[in-house]
Design a protein around this motif. Sequence first.
Motif, PDB file in Angstrom:
ATOM      1  N   PRO A   1       0.770  -1.094  -0.016  1.00  0.00           N
ATOM      2  CA  PRO A   1      -0.024   0.017  -0.100  1.00  0.00           C
ATOM      3  C   PRO A   1       1.020   1.351  -0.004  1.00  0.00           C
ATOM      4  CG  PRO A   1       0.036  -0.956   2.304  1.00  0.00           C
ATOM      5  CD  PRO A   1       0.751  -2.064   1.240  1.00  0.00           C
ATOM      6  N   VAL A   2       0.584   2.044  -0.987  1.00  0.00           N
ATOM      7  CA  VAL A   2       1.281   3.419  -1.086  1.00  0.00           C
ATOM      8  C   VAL A   2       0.447   4.397  -1.223  1.00  0.00           C
ATOM      9  CG1 VAL A   2       3.066   4.474  -2.364  1.00  0.00           C
ATOM     10  CG2 VAL A   2       3.325   2.161  -2.211  1.00  0.00           C
ATOM     11  N   ILE A   3       0.682   5.686  -0.608  1.00  0.00           N
ATOM     12  CA  ILE A   3       0.205   6.801  -1.006  1.00  0.00           C
ATOM     13  C   ILE A   3       1.323   7.925  -1.668  1.00  0.00           C
ATOM     14  CG2 ILE A   3      -0.932   9.084  -0.194  1.00  0.00           C
ATOM     15  CD1 ILE A   3      -2.317   7.546   2.031  1.00  0.00           C
TER      16      ILE A   3
ATOM     17  N   ALA B   1     -19.002   6.153   3.474  1.00  0.00           N
ATOM     18  CA  ALA B   1     -18.530   5.153   2.243  1.00  0.00           C
ATOM     19  C   ALA B   1     -17.468   5.968   1.575  1.00  0.00           C
ATOM     20  CB  ALA B   1     -19.562   4.846   1.395  1.00  0.00           C
ATOM     21  N   SER B   2     -17.419   7.156   1.252  1.00  0.00           N
ATOM     22  CA  SER B   2     -16.644   7.666   0.334  1.00  0.00           C
ATOM     23  C   SER B   2     -15.239   7.815   1.393  1.00  0.00           C
ATOM     24  CB  SER B   2     -16.880   9.059  -0.142  1.00  0.00           C
ATOM     25  OG  SER B   2     -17.197   9.904   0.843  1.00  0.00           O
ATOM     26  N   LEU B   3     -15.112   8.110   2.620  1.00  0.00           N
ATOM     27  CA  LEU B   3     -14.110   8.234   3.104  1.00  0.00           C
ATOM     28  C   LEU B   3     -13.353   6.997   3.477  1.00  0.00           C
ATOM     29  CD1 LEU B   3     -15.506  10.773   6.024  1.00  0.00           C
ATOM     30  CD2 LEU B   3     -13.748  11.154   3.933  1.00  0.00           C
ATOM     31  N   ARG B   4     -14.132   5.717   3.849  1.00  0.00           N
ATOM     32  CA  ARG B   4     -13.764   4.328   3.769  1.00  0.00           C
ATOM     33  C   ARG B   4     -13.047   3.913   2.821  1.00  0.00           C
ATOM     34  NH1 ARG B   4     -18.502   1.773   4.444  1.00  0.00           N
ATOM     35  NH2 ARG B   4     -18.600   2.207   6.921  1.00  0.00           N
ATOM     36  N   HIS B   5     -13.493   4.446   1.382  1.00  0.00           N
ATOM     37  CA  HIS B   5     -13.030   3.958   0.259  1.00  0.00           C
ATOM     38  C   HIS B   5     -11.433   4.156   0.182  1.00  0.00           C
ATOM     39  CE1 HIS B   5     -13.441   2.381  -3.887  1.00  0.00           C
ATOM     40  NE2 HIS B   5     -12.545   3.215  -4.374  1.00  0.00           N
TER      41      HIS B   5
ATOM     42  N   LEU C   1      -5.973   1.085   0.502  1.00  0.00           N
ATOM     43  CA  LEU C   1      -4.774   0.922   0.913  1.00  0.00           C
ATOM     44  C   LEU C   1      -4.805  -0.673   1.653  1.00  0.00           C
ATOM     45  CD1 LEU C   1      -3.801   4.410   2.635  1.00  0.00           C
ATOM     46  CD2 LEU C   1      -3.268   3.547   0.591  1.00  0.00           C
ATOM     47  N   GLN C   2      -5.834  -0.955   2.143  1.00  0.00           N
ATOM     48  CA  GLN C   2      -5.950  -2.340   2.669  1.00  0.00           C
ATOM     49  C   GLN C   2      -5.814  -3.465   1.737  1.00  0.00           C
ATOM     50  OE1 GLN C   2      -9.562  -1.694   5.014  1.00  0.00           O
ATOM     51  NE2 GLN C   2      -8.180  -1.613   7.021  1.00  0.00           N
ATOM     52  N   HIS C   3      -5.975  -3.138   0.523  1.00  0.00           N
ATOM     53  CA  HIS C   3      -5.908  -3.750  -0.578  1.00  0.00           C
ATOM     54  C   HIS C   3      -4.795  -3.608  -1.495  1.00  0.00           C
ATOM     55  CE1 HIS C   3     -10.283  -4.849  -0.047  1.00  0.00           C
ATOM     56  NE2 HIS C   3     -10.110  -5.835  -0.266  1.00  0.00           N
TER      57      HIS C   3
ATOM     58  N   ALA D   1      -4.275   7.491   6.194  1.00  0.00           N
ATOM     59  CA  ALA D   1      -3.232   6.231   6.200  1.00  0.00           C
ATOM     60  C   ALA D   1      -3.060   5.682   7.609  1.00  0.00           C
ATOM     61  CB  ALA D   1      -1.918   6.929   5.991  1.00  0.00           C
ATOM     62  N   LEU D   2      -3.292   6.300   8.653  1.00  0.00           N
ATOM     63  CA  LEU D   2      -3.152   6.041  10.062  1.00  0.00           C
ATOM     64  C   LEU D   2      -4.349   4.926  10.381  1.00  0.00           C
ATOM     65  CD1 LEU D   2      -2.061   9.389  11.600  1.00  0.00           C
ATOM     66  CD2 LEU D   2      -0.911   7.017  11.659  1.00  0.00           C
ATOM     67  N   GLN D   3      -5.578   5.233   9.920  1.00  0.00           N
ATOM     68  CA  GLN D   3      -6.565   4.260   9.951  1.00  0.00           C
ATOM     69  C   GLN D   3      -6.451   3.042   9.333  1.00  0.00           C
ATOM     70  OE1 GLN D   3      -9.128   4.637  11.843  1.00  0.00           O
ATOM     71  NE2 GLN D   3      -9.721   6.760  12.093  1.00  0.00           N
ATOM     72  N   ALA D   4      -6.014   3.149   8.319  1.00  0.00           N
ATOM     73  CA  ALA D   4      -5.724   1.981   7.393  1.00  0.00           C
ATOM     74  C   ALA D   4      -4.676   0.891   8.054  1.00  0.00           C
ATOM     75  CB  ALA D   4      -5.386   2.172   5.958  1.00  0.00           C
ATOM     76  N   GLU D   5      -3.719   1.710   8.390  1.00  0.00           N
ATOM     77  CA  GLU D   5      -2.423   0.926   9.250  1.00  0.00           C
ATOM     78  C   GLU D   5      -2.933   0.447  10.463  1.00  0.00           C
ATOM     79  OE1 GLU D   5       1.072  -0.874   9.329  1.00  0.00           O
ATOM     80  OE2 GLU D   5       0.747   0.349   7.715  1.00  0.00           O
TER      81      GLU D   5
END
Length: 261
Positions: A70-72, A132-136, A141-143, A172-176
């Motif tokens: 996962p990269v931003i 939903a849009s924020l979660r996207h 990143l999780q994929h 990024a922090l939420q995904a990690e």
Amino acid sequence: MSLETAIAQKSSMSTVSLSPSPTSQHPHHLSQCSPWLTPIAYFLGEKIVLPGYFGQVAIVGQEHLPHQGPVILAPTHRARWDSIVIPYAAGRSVTGRDLHFMVTSDEVQGLQGWFIRRLGGFAINVRSPSIASLRHGIELLQHEQMMVIYPEGGIFRDRQVHRLKPGLARIALQAEAQTHELGVKIIPVSLYYDPAVPRWRGHVEVAFGPPLSVDTYLPTQENRALTAEEVKSSARYLIEDLAHNLTDLSTTQQQRIETNL
């Protein structure tokens, strides 16, 4: 309403409001890159549009680009050309990956929106954002996708790094935090156009800096959703480091280019 304000409001409602839904285990619902349009768009951009318009397109620091995980990409925003230049410098011909751009809902209207959605773009309505849009962005990143978010928010042509919005860091922090050892990386990207307002046969350079590892900014190694206060605090440190790295990268880039002029 800005992106970071929207995320803060959604996060404050619940510490789990941005967690993946049960269906998010299947990536088919995520923003997609058309299997026929994307190769055509990349080919036209790389072989015809960019070399036909610019006199020189230079790339520095491609060794910092991961080919997996996962990269931003966090670029400075200097012109509408950015969203064509960045795939040229970091997309499928370089990393074997297609990029997913976070854009405002205003940008996905009409014919332009049709193309954006089929080239990996996904919209967020910053005036009235949905969970939903924020979660996207988190789910991408999780994929283990590569995503592009412009942290300055708008286009600035004065070649200075402007105040960064913390929305990128919070996603990024939420995904990690929610996925054990996910390994999200944030890569600073500096774009330089000469002249500052791009013109035919002008020069453009893309410079990539060393990545920031998001896991080092987590308040705990425990696999869980962060509280709103934890997200706010950790995001502040992460965005400060990103701003510092972007400023150093941009300064070095300008000095290098001006020396060679």
